[in-house]
Each structure stands twice: as C-alpha cells, then as structure tokens.
Design a protein around this motif. Structure first.
Motif, short mmCIF file in Angstrom:
data_model
loop_
_atom_site.label_atom_id
_atom_site.label_comp_id
_atom_site.label_asym_id
_atom_site.label_seq_id
_atom_site.Cartn_x
_atom_site.Cartn_y
_atom_site.Cartn_z
N GLU A 288 41.70 52.30 49.91
CA GLU A 288 40.95 51.43 49.01
C GLU A 288 39.24 51.29 49.38
O GLU A 288 39.07 51.26 50.67
CB GLU A 288 41.36 49.84 49.77
CG GLU A 288 40.75 48.75 48.89
CD GLU A 288 41.24 47.41 49.20
OE1 GLU A 288 41.29 46.87 50.53
OE2 GLU A 288 41.29 46.68 48.23
N ASP B 87 39.89 47.84 43.60
CA ASP B 87 39.71 46.24 43.92
C ASP B 87 38.45 46.29 43.20
O ASP B 87 37.60 46.63 43.71
CB ASP B 87 39.78 46.07 45.47
CG ASP B 87 39.68 44.51 45.75
OD1 ASP B 87 38.83 43.91 45.06
OD2 ASP B 87 40.05 44.05 46.80
N HIS C 297 43.64 45.57 42.38
CA HIS C 297 43.37 44.15 43.02
C HIS C 297 42.60 42.92 42.52
O HIS C 297 41.45 43.61 41.90
CB HIS C 297 42.98 44.20 44.59
CG HIS C 297 43.86 44.96 45.52
ND1 HIS C 297 43.63 45.15 46.73
CD2 HIS C 297 45.00 45.20 45.35
CE1 HIS C 297 44.63 45.75 47.49
NE2 HIS C 297 45.51 45.79 46.47
N GLU D 247 43.97 38.84 45.21
CA GLU D 247 43.65 38.93 46.73
C GLU D 247 41.98 38.27 46.80
O GLU D 247 41.05 38.82 46.56
CB GLU D 247 43.30 40.53 47.06
CG GLU D 247 42.97 40.57 48.44
CD GLU D 247 42.65 41.96 48.83
OE1 GLU D 247 42.11 42.73 47.83
OE2 GLU D 247 43.14 42.44 50.16
#
Ligand code: ZN
Length: 277
Positions: A144, A180, A207, A251
């Motif tokens: 990530e 993300d 995300h 998230e």
C-alpha cells in the motif's frame, strides 16, 4: 469516465478500525445486520481470539474476509530488527491463512533519519523473504503506497508508480498493490499508474475515505466519503476500468467518528457510500 453510482452494498467492505470502539464480535454482527458484505480485519482485533472460531462466526454471519491489516514495517537500523520484522510478517501470513483472509495489506515502513533509498531496498528484501510462505499459505501481499507525509516513519513507498515498480521487480504472483484514495488522490500520474497496475494483474485492493480541509491530525482525521475533496467516484472508475472487481473498503481513522455513536456512524457510512463513492 466516472463510474456509475453504487446501487447496493454487495461490494461494501468495512475495516474493523473504522468502527474502532467495536470488538470483532460486535463489528461482525452489526456489519452483517446492516447488509455489509465484506470485512477487513486489523490484527489487533484478533488478539486473544480463537481464529478458527472467529472465522466460523464471520462465515456464519455471511461476511467475506477481504483482507488482514496489516503487515510490513520492514526497514530497521539493524539486521536483527529487520529479521524481527520478517518473523512478524510470517506470523501475519499464518494468521491470514487461519482466518481465511486472501490478502495482507503491507504498510512497508521507514526509519526516521535513514535514507529512503535504503529503506526501499530493505522493503524489497523483506517482501522477497516472505514469498515462499505467502505462496504456500495462498495469501497475497498488497503493497500500500502511503501519502508522502508518512515517508518519515511509516512508508518509503509513497506513489503508485513506486509500488508498481517494486511489484514488477519482484515479479511474483503473490505480490500486488492496495490502492487507497487517501494516499494517492493528489498524484497527477494516478490514472495512468492504475491502468498499469491493472494490466500487470497487480491491483488487489481498493480503500476509500476522504481528505478533509483542514486536516487537523495527520493520522486520525480522515473523512467519511463526501466530507472532503477526493473525487472518489472518478478514481473508482479508473480502478474498475483497470479490471478491478473487488470490494470498496471503507477505511476511516477518525477521532471525530470514533467519538460518535457507532450505530449512527454505520448508517452514515452506508448513506455516504451510495451518495459519494
Ligand atoms: Zn488503506
């Protein structure tokens, strides 16, 4: 072209840390009752639990385990420190295997004062040392990339390009990327790098949350979708155009939301998901 509005919750996954006041049993029950279909479990939520029993509880409630959060933190100043990190990640792989998570999200790590290039080399070596275990356990490792404001102590991988480069260097089906929006929304190369990621079959997770103005806490002031400036739907469109068909994982680390009534927050998440994701 931006994606269509989401019409239902069939792709909605929530990270246990999003509803931090709830333990795993409460989160699973509440998510399932709300029609949420996926759960990403942060490892702290499994402490003291029988993993087989927890896995069965999740399955019985009709939820799918999407990911285990998190592994990584590979860089360290000493060889011993780096080996400890590898051992800890092996334990995470075993946990993911036992709980039925197909994926571990890697926050790759960084050491304040250590050159980022050194940390990146240590990250590559650390992930390499896990590939056999990951393959044997049928667990994928998702790098990530983190927003550059975390380059001092959380991750030396800060753009999707860097994550793509690392994946392509490692060239192993056990390794991919978690995209993300909070970390990557600002990147002028984002659309192109998402396409590249999908084409290489490396796009493993997506995300969502939002970026608030002003952001008053570097870690724990993420917004609910629609509370900030990220064009989440546009990015979701890019991710889907790149071939991704997995869950949209909510998230949110937020002192504000953690202090609110979590049942109401869950309803807000559902509303924001349909309206703004
Ligand atoms: Zn994330």
């Amino acid at each position: 072209m931006p994606a269509q509005k989401l019409k239902d919750f069939s792709k909605l996954c929530i990270h246990t840390i999003t509803t931090k006041p709830w333990d795993i049993e409460t989160a699973v029950k509440k998510y399932a009752a709300a029609g949420v279909k996926g759960i990403t479990i942060w490892r702290q939520w499994l402490e003291g639990r029988d993993l087989r029993q927890t896995r069965k509880m999740i399955h019985d409630e009709g939820l799918e385990v999407v990911s285990l959060c998190r592994g990584g933190f590979f860089p360290a100043k000493t060889t011993g420190g780096r080996q400890e990190a590898i051992d800890e990640n092996k334990r995470a792989i075993e946990e993911a295997h036992q709980i039925g998570a197909p994926l571990i999200v890697l926050v790759c790590g960084a050491v304040p004062g250590q050159p980022l290039e050194d940390s990146r080399k240590q990250i590559q070596d650390g992930i390499s040392a896990l590939l056999d275990e990951a393959r044997d356990a049928n667990v994928k490792l998702a790098i990530e990339p983190l927003h550059p404001m975390y380059a001092d102590d959380r991750s030396a991988i800060n753009t999707l390009k860097q994550a793509n480069d690392l994946c392509e260097t490692l060239n192993d089906p056990a390794v991919g990327v978690a995209v993300d929006v909070y970390h990557l929304w600002w990147d002028p190369d984002l659309q192109r790098e998402i396409q590249r990621c999908g084409k290489a079959d490396n796009l493993l997770a997506f995300h969502i949350c939002d970026w608030r103005t002003p952001t008053v806490d570097l870690l724990n002031d993420r917004g609910l979708m629609g509370e900030g400036c990220i064009n989440i739907r546009e990015i979701r469109g890019w991710v889907e155009d790149a071939g991704f068909s997995g869950f949209n994982e909510v998230e949110i680390f937020s002192n504000r939301w953690w202090g609110a009534d979590q049942d109401e927050f869950l309803q807000e998440i559902k509303r924001a998901y349909l309206k703004n994701a």
